[in-house]
Design a protein around this motif. Structure first.
Motif, short mmCIF file in Angstrom:
data_model
loop_
_atom_site.label_atom_id
_atom_site.label_comp_id
_atom_site.label_asym_id
_atom_site.label_seq_id
_atom_site.Cartn_x
_atom_site.Cartn_y
_atom_site.Cartn_z
N ILE A 74 0.84 -1.20 0.00
CA ILE A 74 0.00 0.00 0.00
C ILE A 74 0.87 1.25 0.00
O ILE A 74 1.74 1.43 0.86
N VAL A 75 0.64 2.11 -0.98
CA VAL A 75 1.38 3.37 -1.10
C VAL A 75 0.37 4.51 -1.05
O VAL A 75 -0.61 4.52 -1.80
N PHE A 97 -3.02 4.89 -3.25
CA PHE A 97 -4.09 5.76 -2.75
C PHE A 97 -3.58 7.19 -2.82
O PHE A 97 -2.73 7.60 -2.01
N LEU A 98 -4.10 7.94 -3.79
CA LEU A 98 -3.55 9.26 -4.11
C LEU A 98 -4.60 10.33 -3.85
O LEU A 98 -5.58 10.45 -4.58
N VAL A 131 -7.99 7.40 -6.43
CA VAL A 131 -7.60 8.81 -6.35
C VAL A 131 -8.80 9.65 -5.91
O VAL A 131 -9.95 9.28 -6.11
N THR A 132 -8.50 10.80 -5.29
CA THR A 132 -9.56 11.75 -4.92
C THR A 132 -9.23 13.12 -5.49
O THR A 132 -8.07 13.44 -5.76
N GLY A 133 -10.29 13.94 -5.62
CA GLY A 133 -10.11 15.31 -6.06
C GLY A 133 -11.32 16.16 -5.73
O GLY A 133 -12.42 15.65 -5.60
N SER A 134 -11.08 17.48 -5.64
CA SER A 134 -12.14 18.36 -5.16
C SER A 134 -12.51 19.47 -6.14
O SER A 134 -13.23 20.38 -5.77
N ASN A 135 -12.00 19.43 -7.35
CA ASN A 135 -12.41 20.51 -8.25
C ASN A 135 -12.46 20.05 -9.70
O ASN A 135 -12.30 18.87 -10.01
N SER A 136 -12.69 21.01 -10.59
CA SER A 136 -13.01 20.71 -11.98
C SER A 136 -11.93 19.95 -12.72
O SER A 136 -12.20 19.30 -13.72
#
Length: 406
Positions: free
Chosen positions: A56-57, A91-92, A118-123
């Motif tokens: 796991i990274v 897990f990025l 992966v996660t992200g919060s904008n366009s």
């Protein structure tokens, strides 16, 4: 120690794609719980699938440690930490902070035995580059703030939970950002936390990235939109309102601001659907906030806003459940929501209370005028007797939010 409370709906959805070649992309407004869900996924892989720690990274790209990192450096760093002769789980978090991250992810998927989250919060998480570089290789999951059911679960960890009907006003007023429900906070403390989320989103994801110079104009558009949750309006109506306050702002700029607020996941656009012409209409849309507490933290709480906030929570719940939601335009008026999910469809009217025969007739007649066999609901927040009206099901909003029947 503040507890971490499980969110099984998301975990189960995402885990069904574990160990597949698809990149799992989690998107949503800041602080809706994406990073915590990543941690829960890691624990699930360890405890249920026996994945070792070395496989796991994790990376959190909004950390100063990765400031000014390039996509090529990102690739080299992750490649260096891949495990030989077995799958590596990446897990990025907040990956959009790295320009051209899509190229890195595509190369890793193509070149190595990896399972990527992966996660992200904008366009930048929804840009055309994702489709270009990851065509057919990703599954997107929209993460929302806490549902009413999750809110009750969270609250039960630190306070007495009353009946759902009694708790609904608290949920509407306090919203569902997980960070505000890990322990008991006052209303003012909740709004302080939510205002910080709002400010960081506006200034980091919209003003800074969009290089907006006239911040006061943007904030006026935000406040107008939040004040008109549940009302149909157009860019022209916003522009006209600002002109009445001696603030000049053209329609194109208003549209641009609204689009940026959508792309930061602060607002959701709900289009009108002509039930007779069977087409999406391009004018007079509605906007809903990503969380009702955003509205109150910016504008202050007002009892008169509860009716439209009820609409807001129902809209978000339908979206959580995978429905594509529109406003239904009839010949004589509107249906609050027409929600479609594959071959399913439901019609929903939301009202705070019904105090007269005239109001009752208005709420039900619009649904009775639709001559098909799909389920139809009138949702209320007052107490009432009886559950059906000529085939239309009447439910308390709280019961609808907790129901498994739709």
């Amino acid at each position: 120690m503040i507890p971490t409370i499980n969110r099984p709906t998301y975990i189960d959805q995402i885990m069904s794609y574990a160990n597949t070649p698809f990149v799992k992309i989690l998107t949503g407004v800041r602080r809706c719980g994406k990073s915590t869900i990543l941690k829960m996924l890691i624990e699930k892989l360890k405890t249920e699938q026996g994945i070792s720690e070395e496989q796991i990274v994790t990376r959190r790209y909004d950390s100063m440690e990765y400031d000014d990192m390039t996509a090529k450096q990102m690739y080299a760093d992750l490649k260096e930490h891949l495990v030989k002769d077995s799958k590596t789980y990446l897990f990025l978090d907040e990956v959009q902070e790295i320009p051209n991250w899509e190229k890195t992810i595509n190369s890793l998927v193509s070149d190595f035995d990896v399972d990527i989250y992966v996660t992200g919060s904008n366009s930048r998480m929804m840009s055309s580059e994702i489709s270009t570089y990851l065509t057919g290789r990703y599954i997107s999951f929209r993460i929302f703030t806490l549902s009413f059911k999750e809110y009750l679960t969270f609250k039960a960890e630190y306070d007495t939970v009353r009946s759902p009907h009694e708790e609904l006003p608290n949920y509407i007023r306090l919203g569902g950002f997980p960070a505000t429900h890990l322990q008991k906070y006052s209303t003012d403390e909740v709004y302080t936390i939510v205002r910080d989320i709002y400010n960081s989103t506006v200034f980091s994801d919209i003003v800074k990235r969009g290089q907006i110079k006239k911040i006061d104009q943007l904030e006026r558009v935000v406040k107008y939109t939040l004040n008109n949750i549940g009302n149909t309006f157009s860019a022209k109506s916003v522009s006209d309102y600002l002109k009445s306050e001696n603030r000049s702002l053209d329609n194109e700029t208003v549209y641009s601001y609204l689009e940026k607020l959508e792309k930061a996941y602060l607002l959701y656009r709900c289009s009108r659907f002509d039930l007779h012409g069977k087409e999406i209409l391009k004018t007079q849309e509605k906007f809903y906030a990503a969380d009702t507490a955003l509205r109150y933290s910016v504008l202050g709480y007002n009892e008169d806003s509860v009716a439209s906030s009820l609409e807001n929570v129902v809209y978000l719940e339908l979206c959580r459940r995978g429905y594509n939601v529109n406003i239904g335009k009839t010949r004589d008026g509107e249906i609050d929501f027409v929600a479609v999910r594959q071959n399913e469809k439901i019609y929903v009217q939301v009202t705070q209370r019904i105090e007269s025969k005239e109001t009752e007739h208005r709420e039900y007649q619009r649904l009775l005028d639709i001559h098909d066999n799909y389920p139809k609901y009138v949702l209320r927040a007052d107490e009432f007797a009886g559950g059906n009206y000529e085939g239309i099901k009447t439910m308390h909003v709280a019961d609808f939010l907790l129901s498994d029947e739709y």
